[in-house]
Scaffold this motif. Sequence first.
Motif, PDB file in Angstrom:
ATOM      1  N   ARG A  27       0.806  -1.226   0.000  1.00 33.25           N
ATOM      2  CA  ARG A  27       0.000   0.000   0.000  1.00 33.25           C
ATOM      3  C   ARG A  27       0.841   1.279   0.000  1.00 33.25           C
ATOM      4  NH1 ARG A  27      -4.906  -1.863   4.078  1.00 33.25           N
ATOM      5  NH2 ARG A  27      -5.970  -3.189   2.578  1.00 33.25           N
ATOM      6  N   VAL A  28       2.064   1.227  -0.464  1.00 31.22           N
ATOM      7  CA  VAL A  28       2.836   2.442  -0.696  1.00 31.22           C
ATOM      8  C   VAL A  28       2.476   2.955  -2.085  1.00 31.22           C
ATOM      9  CG1 VAL A  28       5.145   3.407  -1.035  1.00 31.22           C
ATOM     10  CG2 VAL A  28       4.731   1.803   0.847  1.00 31.22           C
ATOM     11  N   ASP A  29       2.053   4.202  -2.156  1.00 27.55           N
ATOM     12  CA  ASP A  29       1.657   4.839  -3.412  1.00 27.55           C
ATOM     13  C   ASP A  29       2.807   4.715  -4.415  1.00 27.55           C
ATOM     14  OD1 ASP A  29       1.082   6.608  -5.498  1.00 27.55           O
ATOM     15  OD2 ASP A  29       0.283   8.165  -4.174  1.00 27.55           O
ATOM     16  N   VAL A  37      11.368   4.330  -0.416  1.00 23.48           N
ATOM     17  CA  VAL A  37      12.369   3.263  -0.365  1.00 23.48           C
ATOM     18  C   VAL A  37      13.772   3.844  -0.234  1.00 23.48           C
ATOM     19  CG1 VAL A  37      13.380   1.319  -1.636  1.00 23.48           C
ATOM     20  CG2 VAL A  37      10.894   1.619  -1.574  1.00 23.48           C
ATOM     21  N   THR A  38      14.018   4.980  -0.863  1.00 25.00           N
ATOM     22  CA  THR A  38      15.311   5.653  -0.686  1.00 25.00           C
ATOM     23  C   THR A  38      15.544   5.988   0.781  1.00 25.00           C
ATOM     24  OG1 THR A  38      15.300   6.570  -2.930  1.00 25.00           O
ATOM     25  CG2 THR A  38      16.651   7.714  -1.288  1.00 25.00           C
ATOM     26  N   ASP A  39      14.513   6.518   1.444  1.00 27.87           N
ATOM     27  CA  ASP A  39      14.630   6.793   2.878  1.00 27.87           C
ATOM     28  C   ASP A  39      14.958   5.519   3.649  1.00 27.87           C
ATOM     29  OD1 ASP A  39      14.142   9.494   2.670  1.00 27.87           O
ATOM     30  OD2 ASP A  39      12.033   9.381   3.291  1.00 27.87           O
ATOM     31  N   ALA A  40      14.270   4.426   3.329  1.00 27.51           N
ATOM     32  CA  ALA A  40      14.497   3.166   4.043  1.00 27.51           C
ATOM     33  C   ALA A  40      15.931   2.678   3.859  1.00 27.51           C
ATOM     34  CB  ALA A  40      13.506   2.108   3.566  1.00 27.51           C
ATOM     35  N   LEU A  41      16.431   2.778   2.643  1.00 33.83           N
ATOM     36  CA  LEU A  41      17.808   2.355   2.392  1.00 33.83           C
ATOM     37  C   LEU A  41      18.797   3.237   3.140  1.00 33.83           C
ATOM     38  CD1 LEU A  41      17.524   1.609  -1.430  1.00 33.83           C
ATOM     39  CD2 LEU A  41      17.745  -0.080   0.404  1.00 33.83           C
ATOM     40  N   GLU A  42      18.508   4.528   3.207  1.00 30.94           N
ATOM     41  CA  GLU A  42      19.406   5.437   3.928  1.00 30.94           C
ATOM     42  C   GLU A  42      19.371   5.183   5.430  1.00 30.94           C
ATOM     43  OE1 GLU A  42      18.293   9.343   2.625  1.00 30.94           O
ATOM     44  OE2 GLU A  42      19.332   9.142   0.688  1.00 30.94           O
ATOM     45  N   VAL A  43      18.215   4.773   5.948  1.00 30.82           N
ATOM     46  CA  VAL A  43      18.123   4.416   7.365  1.00 30.82           C
ATOM     47  C   VAL A  43      18.977   3.183   7.663  1.00 30.82           C
ATOM     48  CG1 VAL A  43      16.539   3.451   9.097  1.00 30.82           C
ATOM     49  CG2 VAL A  43      15.900   5.496   7.811  1.00 30.82           C
ATOM     50  N   GLY A  44      19.071   2.271   6.685  1.00 27.25           N
ATOM     51  CA  GLY A  44      19.900   1.085   6.884  1.00 27.25           C
ATOM     52  C   GLY A  44      19.267  -0.226   6.454  1.00 27.25           C
ATOM     53  N   TYR A  45      18.010  -0.192   6.019  1.00 33.65           N
ATOM     54  CA  TYR A  45      17.359  -1.422   5.572  1.00 33.65           C
ATOM     55  C   TYR A  45      18.045  -1.947   4.308  1.00 33.65           C
ATOM     56  CZ  TYR A  45      13.474  -0.290   8.723  1.00 33.65           C
ATOM     57  OH  TYR A  45      12.710  -0.009   9.825  1.00 33.65           O
ATOM     58  N   GLY A  59       9.082   1.713  -8.800  1.00 36.39           N
ATOM     59  CA  GLY A  59       9.635   2.645  -7.828  1.00 36.39           C
ATOM     60  C   GLY A  59      10.691   2.018  -6.941  1.00 36.39           C
ATOM     61  N   VAL A  60      10.475   0.773  -6.551  1.00 36.77           N
ATOM     62  CA  VAL A  60      11.487   0.059  -5.764  1.00 36.77           C
ATOM     63  C   VAL A  60      12.772  -0.055  -6.574  1.00 36.77           C
ATOM     64  CG1 VAL A  60      12.097  -2.161  -4.723  1.00 36.77           C
ATOM     65  CG2 VAL A  60       9.803  -1.223  -4.384  1.00 36.77           C
TER      66      VAL A  60
END
Length: 277
Positions: A27-29, A37-45, A59-60
Amino acid sequence: MVANANIPTLKLNNGTSIPQLGFGVFRVDPAETTHIVTDALEVGYRHLDTAAIYGNETGVGEAIAASGIAREELFVTTKLWNDRQTDAQAAFDESLGKLGLDYVDLYLIHWPTPEKDTFVEAWKELEKIAATGRAKAIGVSNFLVPHLEKLLAETDVVPAVNQIELHPAHQQPAVTAFSREHGIQIEAWGPLGQGKYPLFDAPEVAAPAEAHGKTPAQVVIRWHLQSGNIVFPKSNRRERMAENFDVFDFELTAAEMATITAMEREGRVSSHPNEVN
């Protein structure tokens, strides 16, 4: 596959390592997926879970391409949708193209759709895909014990994972036990109950949160990790992503674990696998 140093890994039954904590994009637009996803990767995921039906594989893929992170440091999952079970090879090729990848780390049958009775046919095609190396591992999602029994009886490759709805009120103990007895790792979707019941207000969760100086969400994620589940909470907010990631500096006691586990009440909050087609 090399995971972020903060994230523990589990071994799948084919020897592949999978990060135990990941980031889901259910359910991510699609228009927002790349930056989320860029934010998630930068957080460390480093473990990303998407699906054809989510409509956001492109988008992914764009976020992965722009990240500069080596492909071998990422674990990417996507899923075969129900109306493509008789067309799995072409559906897989479409997903791979949208992701812009040469391979995925895990490819899942999204639902068993038992009324269609095509999941065994689909699985045999997934076996062929895995044999080419374009999916490093293959598995299933939302399979109950009868579905798993049929698959194991009629095919050659044991699923690497079974991704199921799993949270404190709905732990699916029979499915979990059967899966683990057969070397199938459990992935928990909707790990925080999707906000459909007051999980975070429950004293079983609130008390350990206070004791450890953590949020209720962090406590529930920690419960999943210590239970041996692979888990990917979803959030569109970077600060919440970071909070969900910050779960490796404390440990729940055996008593706290048992108290949360005792919250089981068959409290499914989403669709029953036998009713999805």
